[in-house]
Design a protein around this motif. Structure first.
Motif, PDB file in Angstrom:
ATOM      1  N   GLN A   1       0.814  -1.212   0.000  1.00  0.00           N
ATOM      2  CA  GLN A   1       0.000   0.000   0.000  1.00  0.00           C
ATOM      3  C   GLN A   1       0.851   1.267   0.000  1.00  0.00           C
ATOM      4  OE1 GLN A   1      -2.684  -0.592   3.341  1.00  0.00           O
ATOM      5  NE2 GLN A   1      -4.112  -1.779   2.098  1.00  0.00           N
ATOM      6  N   ARG A   2       2.157   1.125   0.186  1.00  0.00           N
ATOM      7  CA  ARG A   2       3.070   2.264   0.169  1.00  0.00           C
ATOM      8  C   ARG A   2       3.771   2.427  -1.180  1.00  0.00           C
ATOM      9  NH1 ARG A   2       4.748   3.977   5.233  1.00  0.00           N
ATOM     10  NH2 ARG A   2       6.760   4.588   4.334  1.00  0.00           N
ATOM     11  N   VAL A   3       3.528   1.501  -2.099  1.00  0.00           N
ATOM     12  CA  VAL A   3       4.280   1.474  -3.352  1.00  0.00           C
ATOM     13  C   VAL A   3       4.092   2.739  -4.179  1.00  0.00           C
ATOM     14  CG1 VAL A   3       4.355   0.363  -5.622  1.00  0.00           C
ATOM     15  CG2 VAL A   3       4.540  -1.020  -3.553  1.00  0.00           C
ATOM     16  N   LEU A   4       2.847   3.212  -4.308  1.00  0.00           N
ATOM     17  CA  LEU A   4       2.596   4.374  -5.166  1.00  0.00           C
ATOM     18  C   LEU A   4       3.324   5.609  -4.667  1.00  0.00           C
ATOM     19  CD1 LEU A   4      -1.085   4.533  -6.456  1.00  0.00           C
ATOM     20  CD2 LEU A   4       0.978   3.758  -7.616  1.00  0.00           C
ATOM     21  N   VAL A   5       3.295   5.840  -3.369  1.00  0.00           N
ATOM     22  CA  VAL A   5       3.974   7.008  -2.823  1.00  0.00           C
ATOM     23  C   VAL A   5       5.482   6.868  -3.012  1.00  0.00           C
ATOM     24  CG1 VAL A   5       4.390   8.393  -0.762  1.00  0.00           C
ATOM     25  CG2 VAL A   5       2.116   7.465  -1.182  1.00  0.00           C
ATOM     26  N   SER A   6       6.001   5.654  -2.874  1.00  0.00           N
ATOM     27  CA  SER A   6       7.430   5.437  -3.111  1.00  0.00           C
ATOM     28  C   SER A   6       7.798   5.749  -4.551  1.00  0.00           C
ATOM     29  CB  SER A   6       7.803   3.988  -2.778  1.00  0.00           C
ATOM     30  OG  SER A   6       7.627   3.723  -1.402  1.00  0.00           O
ATOM     31  N   LYS A   7       6.943   5.344  -5.490  1.00  0.00           N
ATOM     32  CA  LYS A   7       7.188   5.651  -6.899  1.00  0.00           C
ATOM     33  C   LYS A   7       7.155   7.156  -7.138  1.00  0.00           C
ATOM     34  CE  LYS A   7       5.376   1.361  -8.970  1.00  0.00           C
ATOM     35  NZ  LYS A   7       6.558   1.051  -9.809  1.00  0.00           N
TER      36      LYS A   7
ATOM     37  N   LEU B   1       7.722   9.599  -4.946  1.00  0.00           N
ATOM     38  CA  LEU B   1       8.893  10.237  -4.351  1.00  0.00           C
ATOM     39  C   LEU B   1      10.163   9.918  -5.132  1.00  0.00           C
ATOM     40  CD1 LEU B   1       8.122   9.636  -0.560  1.00  0.00           C
ATOM     41  CD2 LEU B   1       7.946  11.786  -1.812  1.00  0.00           C
ATOM     42  N   GLY B   2      10.198   8.727  -5.726  1.00  0.00           N
ATOM     43  CA  GLY B   2      11.345   8.378  -6.540  1.00  0.00           C
ATOM     44  C   GLY B   2      11.469   9.232  -7.783  1.00  0.00           C
ATOM     45  N   ARG B   3      10.335   9.719  -8.273  1.00  0.00           N
ATOM     46  CA  ARG B   3      10.341  10.566  -9.465  1.00  0.00           C
ATOM     47  C   ARG B   3      10.481  12.044  -9.134  1.00  0.00           C
ATOM     48  NH1 ARG B   3      11.687  10.835 -14.746  1.00  0.00           N
ATOM     49  NH2 ARG B   3      10.477  12.454 -15.797  1.00  0.00           N
ATOM     50  N   MET B   4       9.774  12.502  -8.079  1.00  0.00           N
ATOM     51  CA  MET B   4       9.700  13.933  -7.804  1.00  0.00           C
ATOM     52  C   MET B   4      10.545  14.367  -6.609  1.00  0.00           C
ATOM     53  SD  MET B   4       5.628  14.639  -8.543  1.00  0.00           S
ATOM     54  CE  MET B   4       5.866  16.398  -8.556  1.00  0.00           C
ATOM     55  N   GLU B   5      10.921  13.417  -5.774  1.00  0.00           N
ATOM     56  CA  GLU B   5      11.750  13.655  -4.585  1.00  0.00           C
ATOM     57  C   GLU B   5      11.058  14.545  -3.548  1.00  0.00           C
ATOM     58  OE1 GLU B   5      15.675  14.949  -5.530  1.00  0.00           O
ATOM     59  OE2 GLU B   5      16.104  13.192  -6.783  1.00  0.00           O
TER      60      GLU B   5
ATOM     61  N   GLY C   1       3.769  16.911   3.247  1.00  0.00           N
ATOM     62  CA  GLY C   1       3.426  18.287   2.946  1.00  0.00           C
ATOM     63  C   GLY C   1       2.737  18.514   1.621  1.00  0.00           C
ATOM     64  N   ALA C   2       2.241  17.464   0.991  1.00  0.00           N
ATOM     65  CA  ALA C   2       1.562  17.616  -0.299  1.00  0.00           C
ATOM     66  C   ALA C   2       0.169  18.219  -0.123  1.00  0.00           C
ATOM     67  CB  ALA C   2       1.453  16.265  -0.995  1.00  0.00           C
ATOM     68  N   LYS C   3      -0.307  18.891  -1.160  1.00  0.00           N
ATOM     69  CA  LYS C   3      -1.683  19.375  -1.219  1.00  0.00           C
ATOM     70  C   LYS C   3      -2.509  18.310  -1.926  1.00  0.00           C
ATOM     71  CE  LYS C   3      -0.282  24.248  -1.554  1.00  0.00           C
ATOM     72  NZ  LYS C   3      -0.314  25.471  -2.400  1.00  0.00           N
ATOM     73  N   VAL C   4      -3.321  17.595  -1.171  1.00  0.00           N
ATOM     74  CA  VAL C   4      -4.016  16.434  -1.700  1.00  0.00           C
ATOM     75  C   VAL C   4      -5.438  16.794  -2.127  1.00  0.00           C
ATOM     76  CG1 VAL C   4      -4.834  14.104  -1.208  1.00  0.00           C
ATOM     77  CG2 VAL C   4      -2.642  14.880  -0.279  1.00  0.00           C
TER      78      VAL C   4
ATOM     79  N   GLN D   1       1.860  18.994 -14.463  1.00  0.00           N
ATOM     80  CA  GLN D   1       2.842  18.031 -14.937  1.00  0.00           C
ATOM     81  C   GLN D   1       2.116  16.695 -15.103  1.00  0.00           C
ATOM     82  OE1 GLN D   1       7.050  18.459 -13.161  1.00  0.00           O
ATOM     83  NE2 GLN D   1       5.710  18.974 -11.445  1.00  0.00           N
ATOM     84  N   ALA D   2       2.194  16.118 -16.279  1.00  0.00           N
ATOM     85  CA  ALA D   2       1.453  14.887 -16.551  1.00  0.00           C
ATOM     86  C   ALA D   2       2.237  13.678 -16.053  1.00  0.00           C
ATOM     87  CB  ALA D   2       1.158  14.769 -18.041  1.00  0.00           C
ATOM     88  N   TYR D   3       2.275  13.541 -14.722  1.00  0.00           N
ATOM     89  CA  TYR D   3       2.896  12.390 -14.084  1.00  0.00           C
ATOM     90  C   TYR D   3       1.782  11.516 -13.525  1.00  0.00           C
ATOM     91  CZ  TYR D   3       7.516  14.696 -14.091  1.00  0.00           C
ATOM     92  OH  TYR D   3       8.692  15.290 -14.446  1.00  0.00           O
ATOM     93  N   VAL D   4       1.665  10.286 -14.019  1.00  0.00           N
ATOM     94  CA  VAL D   4       0.577   9.393 -13.627  1.00  0.00           C
ATOM     95  C   VAL D   4       1.160   8.100 -13.058  1.00  0.00           C
ATOM     96  CG1 VAL D   4      -1.457   8.117 -14.401  1.00  0.00           C
ATOM     97  CG2 VAL D   4      -0.936  10.358 -15.392  1.00  0.00           C
ATOM     98  N   PHE D   5       0.693   7.743 -11.872  1.00  0.00           N
ATOM     99  CA  PHE D   5       1.126   6.513 -11.205  1.00  0.00           C
ATOM    100  C   PHE D   5      -0.117   5.643 -11.003  1.00  0.00           C
ATOM    101  CE2 PHE D   5       4.038   9.892 -10.263  1.00  0.00           C
ATOM    102  CZ  PHE D   5       5.301   9.306 -10.392  1.00  0.00           C
ATOM    103  N   ASP D   6      -0.187   4.559 -11.756  1.00  0.00           N
ATOM    104  CA  ASP D   6      -1.389   3.734 -11.839  1.00  0.00           C
ATOM    105  C   ASP D   6      -1.285   2.554 -10.884  1.00  0.00           C
ATOM    106  OD1 ASP D   6      -3.591   2.253 -12.519  1.00  0.00           O
ATOM    107  OD2 ASP D   6      -3.178   2.208 -14.674  1.00  0.00           O
ATOM    108  N   GLY D   7      -1.999   2.636  -9.766  1.00  0.00           N
ATOM    109  CA  GLY D   7      -1.953   1.577  -8.768  1.00  0.00           C
ATOM    110  C   GLY D   7      -2.830   0.389  -9.067  1.00  0.00           C
ATOM    111  N   ARG D   8      -3.578   0.440 -10.174  1.00  0.00           N
ATOM    112  CA  ARG D   8      -4.471  -0.671 -10.515  1.00  0.00           C
ATOM    113  C   ARG D   8      -4.249  -1.197 -11.928  1.00  0.00           C
ATOM    114  NH1 ARG D   8      -5.797  -2.584  -5.666  1.00  0.00           N
ATOM    115  NH2 ARG D   8      -6.720  -0.994  -4.335  1.00  0.00           N
TER     116      ARG D   8
END
Length: 437
Positions: free
Chosen positions: A291-297, A299-303, A340-343, A400-407
């Motif tokens: 369940q932490r994979v998407l956030v890790s991805k 952060l790996g891209r945007m730091e 600190g993200a704006k969700v 920025q068109a950054y898409v992380f598809d968890g499904r």
């Protein structure tokens, strides 16, 4: 046959409506007065496709009623189903408080020989304990039967009428015959068992399915490392009839009211009997990490994501339900907020009023609102509306068109053709290389 159902949650309400639909006279009981008032108007307290039309139909035909009175509900009942929630307690134990309260209340109002059916998911031995309670407190003869449910949220109506099996656990032949008569109109295979076997079947079934999910998610993580594609791997695995294709869709882990609760429940049962269950412990741990994979991805891209707008698409733990219990989305949102993200979160059914989110999290009214100006989008629930998003929509609305598809529910080729940065789960090799470019 006259039937009472105690509890109008996912299990109780669907079961009650289904039994009315096959011809029984059903009274559903719940202590929450506002819920019963809405049900009498045909308004379901849960989001389940098709249920409200069946409520209205069976009320109009005189086979379905609702009450807050245990005495009224039990007055003419030949069979009483206990479908009260048994949530996970603070220490992972199975919380039986509500079930026990309902059982004691029902024992005090039984006015004729009755069959009590345990529909709730309960620990092994509950049937025996409830039989002892009824023998002591009920004024008439009661036979307790275990009848676990196998309903998928969002597909519960379908599963009720097209299930794989109906498990009935009892050593009372008369009660077994009555329960077979009750369920015969469903035309689903009936599996007679002892009460303890019936109690364990539900836990074992859900734990096995959870194991398949965690296994394919671990394979997905390996696919990313070696450059393979988990969808090709799962297809090749699933064609083996000994394995089967179901529950081999890689993603960000399971949630909801059943798998998390029942895996922990089975683990607790094993511990109570002095048994360790390392396989199940690893399944639970693997799911928590997935369940932490998407956030890790991300952060790996945007730091650094502090101050950046992150869109969450999907809040419910799965499509076609409004259930957010143990939903991966909530853990993802919590982690993003901690950075600190704006969700901005969007779901077609789940609304802000039903959520307990940090005050600075915005629940958007549309996909466009969630995506407009966003620095990244995380696909969390594969609603059809979310699956239908086009690559050009991400390009048009997002900063920025950054898409992380968890499904794994979007078309990677379409994304890459418009230079949308796209990462999915377990899709290694060429896609990963193109995404980096």
């Amino acid at each position: 046959m006259n039937i009472a159902i105690v509890g109008t949650g996912y299990v109780g309400l669907v079961t009650g409506v289904g039994l009315a639909e096959i011809g029984h006279n059903v009274t559903c009981i719940d202590v929450v007065e506002t819920k019963i008032m809405k049900l009498k108007l045909g308004i379901s307290p849960i989001y389940e496709p098709g249920i409200e039309s069946l409520i209205l139909k069976n009320m109009a035909e005189g086979r379905l009623d609702f009450t807050t009175s245990f005495a009224e509900g039990a007055k003419h009942a030949d069979v009483i189903y206990l479908a009260v929630g048994t949530p996970t307690g603070s220490n992972g134990e199975i919380e039986m408080k509500y079930f026990n309260q309902a059982a004691v209340e029902m024992a005090s109002v039984i006015s004729r020989p009755t069959i009590i059916v345990i529909k709730s998911t309960v620990p092994v031995g509950t049937n025996e304990a409830l039989q002892h309670l009824m023998d002591e407190q009920a004024a008439f003869e009661v036979s307790v039967v275990s009848n676990p449910e196998f309903l998928r949220e969002g597909m519960a109506i379908h599963d009720l009428f097209h299930g794989d099996r109906i498990v009935i656990g009892t050593t009372d032949k008369k009660a077994m015959n009555i329960m077979m008569d009750v369920n015969q109109p469903f035309r689903i295979p009936i599996v007679p068992t002892t009460p303890k076997s019936a109690e364990l079947i539900k836990y074992a079934s859900n734990a096995f399915l959870a194991t398949k999910i965690s296994f394919i998610n671990e394979i997905a993580n390996l696919c990313e490392l070696v450059g393979a594609d988990v969808q090709e791997v799962s297809l090749g695995m699933g064609l083996d009839k000994r394995i089967g294709a179901k529950f081999l869709q890689a993603g960000i882990g399971y949630g909801g009211s059943c798998f998390p609760k029942d895996t922990l429940g089975l683990l607790q049962i094993a511990h109570e009997y002095g048994m360790t269950f390392p396989l199940l412990e690893e399944v639970i741990q693997a799911n928590a990490e997935q369940q932490r994979v998407l956030v890790s991805k991300l952060l790996g891209r945007m730091e650094i994501i502090r101050g950046r707008k992150i869109a969450i698409l999907g809040i419910a733990f799965k499509p076609n339900t409004d259930d957010v219990r143990e939903a991966p989305s909530l853990k993802i949102i919590e982690e993003l907020v901690s950075h600190g993200a704006k969700v901005y979160a969007y779901d077609p059914v789940v609304k802000a009023a039903s959520l307990d989110l940090p005050s600075d999290v915005v629940v958007a009214n549309s996909i466009q609102e969630a995506l407009t100006g966003a620095d990244a989008a995380l696909i969390v629930t594969e609603w059809s509306e979310i699956r239908a998003i086009q690559a050009e929509d991400f390009k048009k609305w997002m900063k920025q068109a950054y898409v992380f598809d968890g499904r794994n529910c979007l078309d990677p080729d379409a994304m890459l053709s418009l230079n949308v940065y796209y990462e999915a789960i377990g899709r290694g090799g060429e896609m990963k290389e193109l995404a980096v470019k």
